[in-house]
Design an enzyme around this catalytic site. Structure first.
Site, short mmCIF file in Angstrom:
data_model
loop_
_atom_site.label_atom_id
_atom_site.label_comp_id
_atom_site.label_asym_id
_atom_site.label_seq_id
_atom_site.Cartn_x
_atom_site.Cartn_y
_atom_site.Cartn_z
N PHE A 1 2.27 8.73 -0.73
CA PHE A 1 1.47 7.51 -0.72
C PHE A 1 0.01 7.81 -1.05
O PHE A 1 -0.77 6.90 -1.22
CB PHE A 1 1.56 6.80 0.63
CG PHE A 1 2.98 6.55 1.07
CD1 PHE A 1 3.92 6.07 0.16
CD2 PHE A 1 3.39 6.81 2.36
CE1 PHE A 1 5.24 5.85 0.54
CE2 PHE A 1 4.70 6.57 2.76
CZ PHE A 1 5.62 6.10 1.84
N TRP B 1 0.83 -1.21 0.00
CA TRP B 1 0.00 0.00 0.00
C TRP B 1 0.86 1.25 0.00
O TRP B 1 0.51 2.27 -0.59
CB TRP B 1 -0.92 -0.01 1.22
CG TRP B 1 -1.76 1.22 1.38
CD1 TRP B 1 -3.00 1.45 0.88
CD2 TRP B 1 -1.40 2.41 2.11
NE1 TRP B 1 -3.45 2.70 1.24
CE2 TRP B 1 -2.49 3.31 1.99
CE3 TRP B 1 -0.29 2.80 2.85
CZ2 TRP B 1 -2.48 4.57 2.59
CZ3 TRP B 1 -0.27 4.06 3.43
CH2 TRP B 1 -1.35 4.92 3.31
N HIS B 2 2.02 1.18 0.65
CA HIS B 2 2.87 2.35 0.78
C HIS B 2 3.56 2.75 -0.52
O HIS B 2 3.92 3.91 -0.69
CB HIS B 2 3.94 2.12 1.86
CG HIS B 2 3.38 2.21 3.26
ND1 HIS B 2 2.87 1.11 3.91
CD2 HIS B 2 3.26 3.25 4.12
CE1 HIS B 2 2.46 1.48 5.11
NE2 HIS B 2 2.67 2.76 5.26
N GLY B 3 3.75 1.82 -1.42
CA GLY B 3 4.40 2.21 -2.65
C GLY B 3 4.85 1.04 -3.49
O GLY B 3 4.90 -0.11 -3.03
#
Length: 447
Positions: free
Chosen positions: A447, A293-295
């Protein structure tokens, strides 16, 4: 509502049309899911919503990542090929408002909430300006009822919001930015640094990451209070935890609870026959997705994988769901609690290197270089007035958090005597004025 759309357009006007499109499609899908009596048709509309929202994330955030992985796989099998990465701009806050929309559709489908029939109210839920860029990830069941009811001015709520804004600003420009001034040079030239300097850099980056994001969250919550809207708490003194499960109950709470409700719970239910093994698979899978989800970088995936694996001893010991209050009824933690908190901080601190590194090669090279004889040396080149003052600020920062660890937020001083409250306010203003550094952006804006 208009002010929130203007705020988003001011940040990056190119993606305003995308945001409005997301709002309208999810609004209409929520209505269609609710209006259908046929379960298969409800599922079709839900799947359309999931495909649309996840598809946006996959395209804008992960397309080049998966494309590069595909060509790497071809090269590994001896198929010589080359490609050019697409120039795709990442819409601000897309991970946050996409998850809000997904949660809304799932809640409507599961009949946990009624769909909102007012497009302006739903638009405000998605685009409310304090939270759209970096959260918290709100639930419709908590947010929409607040904007449906009349909100009267409350002096106490407004003052408390201003306190939270002040604390968040202090965390960002004094704590996070001064830590960045110490950590960035070390990470940028880590191959030339001693092991002790690398530990030094990892320590200040861990504090920077926490102060940066918790600072933003406190400011967002504080600004929202000025409008009479209460956003969910996103951080609850996570570094005063004694195990990794308790840490994640207090770190980025809105993301953690979203993942627990919509990923971990259904997955663990599906794997319940596998007992502890199924529980471990569910946890690790959930945290790999938290990392992703963060990248679009393998560093984030491995970051999530490690955090998921840290739960394994808790699963086998049966202590995953235990959350004991630290130093309950006492000023200071016990020796056992102190050791656990320090060990957990060290574990999180070294794992955060993955969060900061450009790639896995850099992350593991950094970690490998930590363990050498120079670990016992003193990094004199980094021991100056900036380090001294920053360390004192950090002690003050965590000292205030410790005092308020059982309260609703980190700077809830409303019950303190007037002189003490104003002493705090003036002290923070002075620190911000004389020691605050200019901040171009927040870490989580990417993000």
């Amino acid at each position: 509502m208009g002010a929130s759309l203007f705020f988003y357009a001011f940040a990056d006007w190119r993606f305003l049309i995308l945001l409005v499109t997301c709002i309208l499609i999810n609004f209409l899908l929520g209505l269609r899911i609710n209006s259908e009596s046929n379960e298969r048709k409800q599922q079709v509309y839900l799947y359309l919503g999931v495909i649309f929202n996840v598809g946006l994330l996959l395209y804008y955030k992960y397309f080049n990542f998966f494309l590069e992985g595909f060509y790497d796989m071809l090269n590994a099998f001896g198929v010589t090929s080359s490609h050019t990465a697409l120039s795709i701009l990442l819409p601000l806050g897309i991970s946050f408002f996409t998850f809000q929309n997904l949660g809304y559709l799932l809640d409507v489908y599961n009949e946990e909430i009624e769909p909102n029939s007012n497009v302006l109210e739903f638009s405000l839920f998605v685009a409310f300006f304090p939270k759209i860029l970096s959260g918290p990830i709100e639930r419709a069941s908590q947010f929409i009822p607040q904007i449906k009811t009349k909100r009267d001015f409350s002096y106490d709520t407004t003052v408390d919001g201003l306190r939270q804004i002040l604390w968040g600003l202090f965390a960002k420009v004094v704590i996070a930015e001064n830590c960045a001034a110490l950590a960035d040079p070390i990470f940028n030239s880590y191959q030339e640094q001693s092991s002790s300097a690398l530990v030094f850099g990892a320590f200040f980056y861990a504090i920077q990451l926490y102060a940066d994001f918790s600072g933003y969250s406190n400011m967002a919550i504080g600004v929202s209070k000025l409008f009479g809207i209460q956003l969910m708490r996103n951080f609850a003194t996570p570094f005063f935890s004694t195990n990794i499960a308790d840490f994640w109950r207090k770190w980025h709470i809105s993301l953690t609870t979203w993942m627990m409700d919509y990923v971990f719970t259904p997955l663990s239910f599906t794997l319940r026959r596998q007992q502890k093994l199924g529980l471990i698979v569910a946890i690790v899978t959930t945290f790999v997705l938290v990392g992703l989800w963060h990248g679009a970088n393998w560093t984030f995936i491995v970051y999530g994988l490690f955090h998921g694996m840290y739960f394994i001893p808790l699963v086998y010991s049966g202590s995953m769901n235990t959350s004991n209050a630290i130093a309950q009824g006492a000023w200071f933690p016990s020796i056992k609690e102190s050791v656990k908190m320090v060990m957990l901080f060290i574990l999180v601190m070294f794992t955060d290197i993955l969060f900061r590194a450009d790639n896995l090669t850099m992350a593991f090279d950094y970690l490998q270089r930590v363990f050498s004889w120079s670990l016992f040396s003193i990094p004199w080149e980094f021991l100056g007035s900036t380090t001294l003052f920053t360390s004192l600020f950090i002690l003050f920062f965590f000292g205030v958090e410790w005092i308020n660890r059982e309260k609703k937020h980190d700077f809830e001083v409303r019950n303190y005597p007037l002189l003490i409250r104003w002493g705090f306010y003036i002290f923070l203003f002075v620190l911000i004025l004389f020691f605050g550094k200019t901040a171009e952006t927040f870490i989580y804006f990417q993000f």
